[in-house]
Structure formats: structure tokens, C-alpha cells
Design a protein around this motif. Structure first.
Motif, PDB file in Angstrom:
ATOM      1  N   ARG A  54      56.158  55.594  46.321  1.00 37.71           N
ATOM      2  CA  ARG A  54      55.729  56.847  46.019  1.00 37.71           C
ATOM      3  C   ARG A  54      55.877  56.446  44.251  1.00 37.71           C
ATOM      4  NH1 ARG A  54      55.445  62.248  47.168  1.00 37.71           N
ATOM      5  NH2 ARG A  54      53.290  62.353  45.991  1.00 37.71           N
ATOM      6  N   TYR A  55      57.207  55.294  44.006  1.00 40.67           N
ATOM      7  CA  TYR A  55      57.082  54.976  42.546  1.00 40.67           C
ATOM      8  C   TYR A  55      55.859  54.972  41.161  1.00 40.67           C
ATOM      9  CZ  TYR A  55      56.881  50.122  42.885  1.00 40.67           C
ATOM     10  OH  TYR A  55      56.003  49.035  43.853  1.00 40.67           O
ATOM     11  N   THR A  56      56.932  55.607  40.783  1.00 46.01           N
ATOM     12  CA  THR A  56      55.760  55.229  39.617  1.00 46.01           C
ATOM     13  C   THR A  56      55.000  53.986  38.438  1.00 46.01           C
ATOM     14  OG1 THR A  56      56.569  57.337  38.155  1.00 46.01           O
ATOM     15  CG2 THR A  56      55.518  55.735  36.967  1.00 46.01           C
ATOM     16  N   HIS A  57      54.116  54.254  38.699  1.00 47.28           N
ATOM     17  CA  HIS A  57      53.757  52.419  37.915  1.00 47.28           C
ATOM     18  C   HIS A  57      54.360  52.262  36.990  1.00 47.28           C
ATOM     19  CE1 HIS A  57      50.574  49.640  35.960  1.00 47.28           C
ATOM     20  NE2 HIS A  57      50.175  49.614  37.506  1.00 47.28           N
ATOM     21  N   GLY A  58      54.441  51.264  36.964  1.00 44.59           N
ATOM     22  CA  GLY A  58      55.123  50.784  35.436  1.00 44.59           C
ATOM     23  C   GLY A  58      54.580  50.603  34.609  1.00 44.59           C
ATOM     24  N   GLY A  59      53.960  50.145  34.326  1.00 43.64           N
ATOM     25  CA  GLY A  59      52.369  50.725  32.959  1.00 43.64           C
ATOM     26  C   GLY A  59      52.863  52.255  32.684  1.00 43.64           C
ATOM     27  N   ILE A  60      52.859  53.375  33.559  1.00 40.23           N
ATOM     28  CA  ILE A  60      53.339  54.344  33.392  1.00 40.23           C
ATOM     29  C   ILE A  60      54.142  54.781  32.138  1.00 40.23           C
ATOM     30  CG2 ILE A  60      53.085  57.088  33.571  1.00 40.23           C
ATOM     31  CD1 ILE A  60      50.343  56.081  33.846  1.00 40.23           C
ATOM     32  N   LEU A  61      55.115  53.948  33.116  1.00 37.14           N
ATOM     33  CA  LEU A  61      56.815  54.303  32.177  1.00 37.14           C
ATOM     34  C   LEU A  61      56.368  53.359  30.717  1.00 37.14           C
ATOM     35  CD1 LEU A  61      59.003  53.351  35.256  1.00 37.14           C
ATOM     36  CD2 LEU A  61      59.035  55.186  33.844  1.00 37.14           C
ATOM     37  N   ALA A  62      56.324  51.651  30.580  1.00 36.09           N
ATOM     38  CA  ALA A  62      55.718  51.534  29.678  1.00 36.09           C
ATOM     39  C   ALA A  62      54.742  52.646  28.497  1.00 36.09           C
ATOM     40  CB  ALA A  62      54.905  50.194  29.831  1.00 36.09           C
ATOM     41  N   ALA A  63      54.118  53.278  28.691  1.00 36.15           N
ATOM     42  CA  ALA A  63      53.677  53.856  27.879  1.00 36.15           C
ATOM     43  C   ALA A  63      54.409  55.039  27.167  1.00 36.15           C
ATOM     44  CB  ALA A  63      51.717  54.351  28.903  1.00 36.15           C
ATOM     45  N   ASP A  85      54.821  45.329  19.148  1.00 37.63           N
ATOM     46  CA  ASP A  85      55.461  44.216  19.852  1.00 37.63           C
ATOM     47  C   ASP A  85      56.479  45.258  20.552  1.00 37.63           C
ATOM     48  OD1 ASP A  85      55.794  41.584  21.524  1.00 37.63           O
ATOM     49  OD2 ASP A  85      57.697  41.610  20.007  1.00 37.63           O
ATOM     50  N   MET A  86      56.615  44.752  22.193  1.00 35.13           N
ATOM     51  CA  MET A  86      57.068  45.536  22.920  1.00 35.13           C
ATOM     52  C   MET A  86      57.841  45.086  23.978  1.00 35.13           C
ATOM     53  SD  MET A  86      56.259  49.257  24.090  1.00 35.13           S
ATOM     54  CE  MET A  86      55.491  49.424  26.181  1.00 35.13           C
ATOM     55  N   ARG A  87      59.068  45.663  24.751  1.00 32.36           N
ATOM     56  CA  ARG A  87      59.434  45.145  25.481  1.00 32.36           C
ATOM     57  C   ARG A  87      59.770  46.021  27.050  1.00 32.36           C
ATOM     58  NH1 ARG A  87      63.991  41.330  27.002  1.00 32.36           N
ATOM     59  NH2 ARG A  87      64.057  42.717  28.325  1.00 32.36           N
ATOM     60  N   VAL A  88      59.587  46.055  27.789  1.00 33.05           N
ATOM     61  CA  VAL A  88      60.228  46.899  28.275  1.00 33.05           C
ATOM     62  C   VAL A  88      61.081  46.460  30.108  1.00 33.05           C
ATOM     63  CG1 VAL A  88      60.003  48.647  30.527  1.00 33.05           C
ATOM     64  CG2 VAL A  88      58.339  48.358  28.235  1.00 33.05           C
ATOM     65  N   ASP A  89      62.129  47.036  30.292  1.00 31.32           N
ATOM     66  CA  ASP A  89      62.904  46.998  30.872  1.00 31.32           C
ATOM     67  C   ASP A  89      63.101  47.743  32.670  1.00 31.32           C
ATOM     68  OD1 ASP A  89      64.067  43.554  29.787  1.00 31.32           O
ATOM     69  OD2 ASP A  89      65.261  45.334  28.791  1.00 31.32           O
ATOM     70  N   TYR A  90      63.312  47.410  33.328  1.00 39.23           N
ATOM     71  CA  TYR A  90      62.837  48.451  34.550  1.00 39.23           C
ATOM     72  C   TYR A  90      64.065  48.480  35.512  1.00 39.23           C
ATOM     73  CZ  TYR A  90      57.779  48.567  32.885  1.00 39.23           C
ATOM     74  OH  TYR A  90      56.518  48.211  32.423  1.00 39.23           O
ATOM     75  N   HIS A  91      64.669  49.331  35.501  1.00 34.12           N
ATOM     76  CA  HIS A  91      65.690  49.629  36.241  1.00 34.12           C
ATOM     77  C   HIS A  91      66.396  49.919  37.356  1.00 34.12           C
ATOM     78  CE1 HIS A  91      67.182  48.516  32.032  1.00 34.12           C
ATOM     79  NE2 HIS A  91      66.849  49.736  31.393  1.00 34.12           N
ATOM     80  N   ARG A  92      65.020  51.169  37.801  1.00 36.55           N
ATOM     81  CA  ARG A  92      64.503  51.673  39.672  1.00 36.55           C
ATOM     82  C   ARG A  92      63.311  52.507  39.356  1.00 36.55           C
ATOM     83  NH1 ARG A  92      70.041  54.750  37.869  1.00 36.55           N
ATOM     84  NH2 ARG A  92      70.501  54.507  40.487  1.00 36.55           N
ATOM     85  N   ALA A  93      63.564  52.685  40.581  1.00 36.49           N
ATOM     86  CA  ALA A  93      61.941  52.838  40.045  1.00 36.49           C
ATOM     87  C   ALA A  93      62.062  54.513  40.482  1.00 36.49           C
ATOM     88  CB  ALA A  93      61.195  52.937  42.219  1.00 36.49           C
ATOM     89  N   ALA A  94      60.542  54.760  39.967  1.00 33.16           N
ATOM     90  CA  ALA A  94      61.109  56.219  38.932  1.00 33.16           C
ATOM     91  C   ALA A  94      59.778  57.389  40.699  1.00 33.16           C
ATOM     92  CB  ALA A  94      59.974  56.546  37.958  1.00 33.16           C
ATOM     93  N   LEU A  95      60.537  57.843  40.972  1.00 29.89           N
ATOM     94  CA  LEU A  95      60.312  58.328  42.177  1.00 29.89           C
ATOM     95  C   LEU A  95      59.229  59.773  42.059  1.00 29.89           C
ATOM     96  CD1 LEU A  95      62.912  57.666  44.863  1.00 29.89           C
ATOM     97  CD2 LEU A  95      59.792  56.863  44.501  1.00 29.89           C
ATOM     98  N   PRO A  96      58.676  60.603  43.090  1.00 33.69           N
ATOM     99  CA  PRO A  96      58.054  61.736  42.091  1.00 33.69           C
ATOM    100  C   PRO A  96      58.595  62.582  41.181  1.00 33.69           C
ATOM    101  CG  PRO A  96      56.720  60.981  43.740  1.00 33.69           C
ATOM    102  CD  PRO A  96      57.796  59.958  44.293  1.00 33.69           C
ATOM    103  N   GLY A  97      58.808  63.403  39.844  1.00 32.56           N
ATOM    104  CA  GLY A  97      58.961  64.129  39.198  1.00 32.56           C
ATOM    105  C   GLY A  97      59.500  63.530  37.814  1.00 32.56           C
ATOM    106  N   PRO A  98      59.630  64.822  36.821  1.00 31.12           N
ATOM    107  CA  PRO A  98      59.258  64.256  35.357  1.00 31.12           C
ATOM    108  C   PRO A  98      60.192  64.026  34.809  1.00 31.12           C
ATOM    109  CG  PRO A  98      61.022  66.786  35.632  1.00 31.12           C
ATOM    110  CD  PRO A  98      60.144  65.895  37.290  1.00 31.12           C
ATOM    111  N   LEU A  99      59.753  63.352  33.793  1.00 31.76           N
ATOM    112  CA  LEU A  99      60.693  62.143  33.280  1.00 31.76           C
ATOM    113  C   LEU A  99      60.605  62.570  31.914  1.00 31.76           C
ATOM    114  CD1 LEU A  99      58.543  58.479  34.641  1.00 31.76           C
ATOM    115  CD2 LEU A  99      60.753  59.582  35.670  1.00 31.76           C
ATOM    116  N   VAL A 100      61.738  61.574  31.524  1.00 35.36           N
ATOM    117  CA  VAL A 100      61.373  61.990  29.759  1.00 35.36           C
ATOM    118  C   VAL A 100      62.031  60.821  28.900  1.00 35.36           C
ATOM    119  CG1 VAL A 100      63.170  63.377  28.871  1.00 35.36           C
ATOM    120  CG2 VAL A 100      62.909  64.547  29.938  1.00 35.36           C
TER     121      VAL A 100
END
Length: 139
Positions: A54-63, A85-100
Motif C-alpha cells: 500500500r505505498y504511494t505510486h512514484g508518479g504521484i510523488l513526482a507530480a 526538466d525535472m528529476r526525482v529521488d525516492y528516499h522511502r516508501a510513502a505509506l497511507p497518510g497525508p503528504l506535505v
């Protein structure tokens, strides 16, 4: 007409919420200052990438990174700008819950601007970060 900074919260929040994709995401402006913005993304089940973990899709984080960086620039110049142009680094899984997303402008130029954003979970843990280049040139 020259670009002018957006000085009030309600105007920038209306810009953030004005895009149909942003309305689907459910984002809103959480805070703004002269140098940065914070964008709140409430949790939605549709964000799940893996039904078991149930982690958040990386495309949502990139958006989220892209739109937060864009609106940090918009707060300074009074309008949204297209991403070059854009680059994204993923550091840990974003589990269910709000993000800022906390975003700030690194360099604001007449043709291009660079901004960065960091995405945090509800426990203030860094889940992703990124940097974008945006076209500020007007016609």
C-alpha cells in the motif's frame, strides 16, 4: 503586463486548486512565505501502487514535487510556468497518510527558473525530493 508576486494566501491557493488534475489529487496550499510554499496532499486510496504494501505510486510523488516547485515560482512571478526538466529521488516508501511538499526557488531568471521540493509523510519523514527547471519566458 509585468509579472508580479502573489502576496496573499487565498490567491495562490485558488491557483493551486484551479487545475482539474490538482483538484483530483486534492492538493491545497498549506503555507507560503516570500521564499517557499507548502502543499498538502491528503491521502487517497487511488494513490496505491502495490495493493499488499500500500505505498504511494512514484508518479504521484513526482507530480507533487513538480506542482509544489511550480507554485513556489508562481508565488514569486504571479503565474504558473511549464516544466522543462525535472528529476526525482525516492528516499522511502510513502505509506497511507497525508503528504506535505515544501518547495523553494533556487534561481529565478528571465528565461528559466530552478526550484526544489521535498516531500514529507505525516511523521515528518522525508519520502522524496526533486528539482525542476521551469520556463519563465513570456511571449
Amino acid at each position: 503586463m509585468a509579472d508580479a508576486p502573489i502576496g496573499d494566501f487565498d490567491t495562490l491557493d485558488a491557483m493551486v486548486r484551479g487545475c482539474p488534475f490538482h483538484r483530483w489529487l486534492g492538493v491545497s496550499l498549506k503555507s507560503m512565505s516570500g521564499d517557499s510554499v507548502e502543499i498538502l496532499l491528503p491521502w487517497r486510496e487511488e494513490f496505491v501502487s502495490d495493493p499488499e504494501v500500500r505505498y504511494t505510486h512514484g508518479g504521484i510523488l513526482a507530480a507533487l514535487i513538480d506542482l509544489a516547485a511550480d507554485y513556489a515560482i508562481a508565488a514569486r512571478i504571479g503565474r504558473g510556468v511549464p516544466t522543462v526538466d525535472m528529476r526525482v529521488d525516492y528516499h522511502r516508501a510513502a505509506l497511507p497518510g497525508p503528504l506535505v511538499a515544501r518547495a523553494s526557488v533556487i534561481k529565478l531568471g528571465g528565461t528559466l527558473a530552478t526550484a526544489e521540493a521535498h516531500v514529507f509523510d505525516e511523521n515528518d519523514k522525508l519520502v522524496a525530493s526533486g528539482r525542476g527547471v521551469y520556463l519563465t519566458l513570456t511571449r
